[in-house]
Design a protein around this motif. Structure first.
Motif, PDB file in Angstrom:
ATOM      1  N   VAL A   1      37.414  48.368  39.253  1.00 21.65           N
ATOM      2  CA  VAL A   1      38.851  48.213  39.071  1.00 21.65           C
ATOM      3  C   VAL A   1      39.508  49.586  39.138  1.00 21.65           C
ATOM      4  CG1 VAL A   1      38.713  46.044  37.773  1.00 21.65           C
ATOM      5  CG2 VAL A   1      38.638  48.196  36.541  1.00 21.65           C
ATOM      6  N   ILE A   2      40.603  49.640  39.883  1.00 20.88           N
ATOM      7  CA  ILE A   2      41.329  50.890  40.091  1.00 20.88           C
ATOM      8  C   ILE A   2      42.776  50.678  39.634  1.00 20.88           C
ATOM      9  CG2 ILE A   2      41.998  52.684  41.739  1.00 20.88           C
ATOM     10  CD1 ILE A   2      38.976  52.346  41.665  1.00 20.88           C
ATOM     11  N   PRO A   3      43.125  51.130  38.421  1.00 23.08           N
ATOM     12  CA  PRO A   3      44.505  50.971  37.944  1.00 23.08           C
ATOM     13  C   PRO A   3      45.476  51.831  38.760  1.00 23.08           C
ATOM     14  CG  PRO A   3      43.008  51.366  36.111  1.00 23.08           C
ATOM     15  CD  PRO A   3      42.248  51.658  37.374  1.00 23.08           C
ATOM     16  N   THR A   4      46.618  51.261  39.046  1.00 25.52           N
ATOM     17  CA  THR A   4      47.661  51.977  39.798  1.00 25.52           C
ATOM     18  C   THR A   4      48.781  52.454  38.885  1.00 25.52           C
ATOM     19  OG1 THR A   4      48.772  49.891  40.275  1.00 25.52           O
ATOM     20  CG2 THR A   4      47.184  50.693  41.924  1.00 25.52           C
ATOM     21  N   THR A   5      48.652  52.201  37.581  1.00 22.49           N
ATOM     22  CA  THR A   5      49.635  52.651  36.590  1.00 22.49           C
ATOM     23  C   THR A   5      48.882  53.325  35.448  1.00 22.49           C
ATOM     24  OG1 THR A   5      49.576  50.499  35.476  1.00 22.49           O
ATOM     25  CG2 THR A   5      51.316  50.830  37.136  1.00 22.49           C
ATOM     26  N   PRO A   6      49.570  54.130  34.626  1.00 22.63           N
ATOM     27  CA  PRO A   6      48.906  54.799  33.503  1.00 22.63           C
ATOM     28  C   PRO A   6      48.328  53.799  32.504  1.00 22.63           C
ATOM     29  CG  PRO A   6      51.079  55.755  33.899  1.00 22.63           C
ATOM     30  CD  PRO A   6      50.984  54.515  34.745  1.00 22.63           C
TER      31      PRO A   6
ATOM     32  N   GLY B   1      39.916  37.181  31.988  1.00 22.91           N
ATOM     33  CA  GLY B   1      39.827  35.789  32.426  1.00 22.91           C
ATOM     34  C   GLY B   1      41.139  35.031  32.465  1.00 22.91           C
ATOM     35  N   ARG B   2      42.265  35.725  32.363  1.00 26.17           N
ATOM     36  CA  ARG B   2      43.551  35.036  32.454  1.00 26.17           C
ATOM     37  C   ARG B   2      43.766  34.581  33.889  1.00 26.17           C
ATOM     38  NH1 ARG B   2      42.529  36.155  27.696  1.00 26.17           N
ATOM     39  NH2 ARG B   2      44.127  36.588  26.144  1.00 26.17           N
ATOM     40  N   ARG B   3      44.261  33.378  34.046  1.00 24.58           N
ATOM     41  CA  ARG B   3      44.456  32.805  35.388  1.00 24.58           C
ATOM     42  C   ARG B   3      45.829  33.157  35.945  1.00 24.58           C
ATOM     43  NH1 ARG B   3      42.117  27.182  33.433  1.00 24.58           N
ATOM     44  NH2 ARG B   3      39.955  27.797  33.318  1.00 24.58           N
ATOM     45  N   GLY B   4      45.917  33.126  37.274  1.00 23.84           N
ATOM     46  CA  GLY B   4      47.193  33.341  37.944  1.00 23.84           C
ATOM     47  C   GLY B   4      47.545  34.791  38.162  1.00 23.84           C
ATOM     48  N   ILE B   5      46.628  35.689  37.916  1.00 20.74           N
ATOM     49  CA  ILE B   5      46.896  37.123  38.039  1.00 20.74           C
ATOM     50  C   ILE B   5      46.486  37.647  39.418  1.00 20.74           C
ATOM     51  CG2 ILE B   5      46.362  39.395  37.022  1.00 20.74           C
ATOM     52  CD1 ILE B   5      47.956  37.513  35.194  1.00 20.74           C
ATOM     53  N   GLU B   6      45.601  36.921  40.075  1.00 18.77           N
ATOM     54  CA  GLU B   6      45.019  37.429  41.332  1.00 18.77           C
ATOM     55  C   GLU B   6      46.073  37.842  42.372  1.00 18.77           C
ATOM     56  OE1 GLU B   6      42.130  34.995  39.179  1.00 18.77           O
ATOM     57  OE2 GLU B   6      44.172  34.597  39.838  1.00 18.77           O
TER      58      GLU B   6
ATOM     59  N   GLY C   1      44.847  53.141  32.109  1.00 18.88           N
ATOM     60  CA  GLY C   1      43.458  52.776  32.391  1.00 18.88           C
ATOM     61  C   GLY C   1      42.842  53.783  33.332  1.00 18.88           C
ATOM     62  N   GLU C   2      41.546  53.674  33.484  1.00 16.64           N
ATOM     63  CA  GLU C   2      40.820  54.561  34.382  1.00 16.64           C
ATOM     64  C   GLU C   2      39.931  53.712  35.272  1.00 16.64           C
ATOM     65  OE1 GLU C   2      38.406  53.342  31.138  1.00 16.64           O
ATOM     66  OE2 GLU C   2      40.268  54.445  30.963  1.00 16.64           O
ATOM     67  N   PRO C   3      39.602  54.194  36.466  1.00 15.40           N
ATOM     68  CA  PRO C   3      38.696  53.415  37.313  1.00 15.40           C
ATOM     69  C   PRO C   3      37.421  53.076  36.540  1.00 15.40           C
ATOM     70  CG  PRO C   3      39.626  55.221  38.558  1.00 15.40           C
ATOM     71  CD  PRO C   3      40.027  55.440  37.116  1.00 15.40           C
ATOM     72  N   TRP C   4      36.953  51.861  36.739  1.00 13.33           N
ATOM     73  CA  TRP C   4      35.807  51.387  35.954  1.00 13.33           C
ATOM     74  C   TRP C   4      35.038  50.339  36.739  1.00 13.33           C
ATOM     75  CZ3 TRP C   4      34.978  46.574  33.254  1.00 13.33           C
ATOM     76  CH2 TRP C   4      33.903  46.613  32.357  1.00 13.33           C
ATOM     77  N   GLY C   5      33.731  50.366  36.612  1.00 17.34           N
ATOM     78  CA  GLY C   5      32.875  49.375  37.245  1.00 17.34           C
ATOM     79  C   GLY C   5      32.336  49.835  38.585  1.00 17.34           C
ATOM     80  N   ARG C   6      31.570  48.922  39.213  1.00 14.78           N
ATOM     81  CA  ARG C   6      30.980  49.188  40.524  1.00 14.78           C
ATOM     82  C   ARG C   6      31.188  47.988  41.423  1.00 14.78           C
ATOM     83  NH1 ARG C   6      25.029  50.975  38.817  1.00 14.78           N
ATOM     84  NH2 ARG C   6      25.676  52.205  37.069  1.00 14.78           N
ATOM     85  N   GLY C   7      31.198  48.243  42.705  1.00 13.11           N
ATOM     86  CA  GLY C   7      31.319  47.163  43.665  1.00 13.11           C
ATOM     87  C   GLY C   7      32.605  47.261  44.449  1.00 13.11           C
TER      88      GLY C   7
ATOM     89  N   GLU D   1      36.348  47.209  45.471  1.00 10.93           N
ATOM     90  CA  GLU D   1      37.478  47.659  44.652  1.00 10.93           C
ATOM     91  C   GLU D   1      38.531  46.576  44.478  1.00 10.93           C
ATOM     92  OE1 GLU D   1      39.045  51.272  46.307  1.00 10.93           O
ATOM     93  OE2 GLU D   1      37.265  52.421  45.722  1.00 10.93           O
ATOM     94  N   VAL D   2      39.137  46.593  43.287  1.00  5.01           N
ATOM     95  CA  VAL D   2      40.293  45.762  42.974  1.00  5.01           C
ATOM     96  C   VAL D   2      41.352  46.704  42.425  1.00  5.01           C
ATOM     97  CG1 VAL D   2      41.188  43.794  41.687  1.00  5.01           C
ATOM     98  CG2 VAL D   2      38.773  43.857  42.326  1.00  5.01           C
TER      99      VAL D   2
END
Length: 193
Positions: free
Chosen positions: A153-158, A182-187, A160-166, A168-169
């Protein structure tokens, strides 16, 4: 003794309670939130209930889901004014349990606050310190659900920090955290690469 993130917890609960106070009776009792099947009243019951860890240790609450369900059921015996007073008490003077778990509960409250605002179609701007708390909560849910993070995951706003592997989102810190939890409708707010 002051615990880490205790001020954050009070701040997030106060922001949440200010929103709860602003809702009409119909929004409070019947409004939609991002938590499946929960109204804003139910979310408030959860916030109040989490202030005491013993609520998860009762015979009916040996799991997070059952504990949450018991908190929500029990709140329906209270008037809106009584439940709201309990919410303000948890914001003003969190229990020792709440203060010890403030690092987690601040994010839980901030995330639920966004869930109420988004569910009701209200503006949901997120201050940076709230975004950081929400991001911590989103990461915690990845661990609690025992689901490996298969994306980076790559946050585009302040907040958070990039996190995880695989693969990119990309997205706002808030949207990424809601998605991780797990909240729905965010995709539709995210960019999958």
């Amino acid at each position: 003794m002051k615990f880490p993130n205790e001020d954050d917890l009070r701040r997030e609960r106060t922001r949440f309670m200010t929103t709860i106070e602003s809702l009409t009776d119909d929004e409070f009792e019947n409004g939609t939130t991002l938590c499946d099947g929960w109204t804003p009243r139910d979310v408030l019951a959860h916030i109040v209930g989490t202030d005491k860890l013993s609520n998860y240790l009762k015979p009916s609450g040996l799991t997070i889901s059952r504990g949450n369900a018991a908190m929500v059921r029990g709140s329906h015996e209270l008037s809106r004014a009584e439940l709201t007073a309990q919410g303000w008490a948890a914001a003003d003077k969190p229990s020792i349990d709440g203060r010890m778990m403030a690092w987690l509960y601040a994010g839980d409250c901030a995330m639920h606050h966004q869930g109420v605002l988004r569910g009701l179609g209200k503006p949901h701007d997120v201050p940076a310190e709230s975004a950081a708390a929400i991001f911590r909560e989103g990461k915690a849910w990845r661990y609690l659900n025992a689901k490996p993070m298969r994306n980076r995951v790559i946050p585009t706003t302040p907040g958070g920090e990039p996190w995880g592997r695989g693969p990119e989102v990309h997205g706002t810190t808030e949207a990424l955290a809601l998605w991780m939890a797990g909240r729905r409708g965010i995709e539709s707010e995210l960019e999958f690469r």
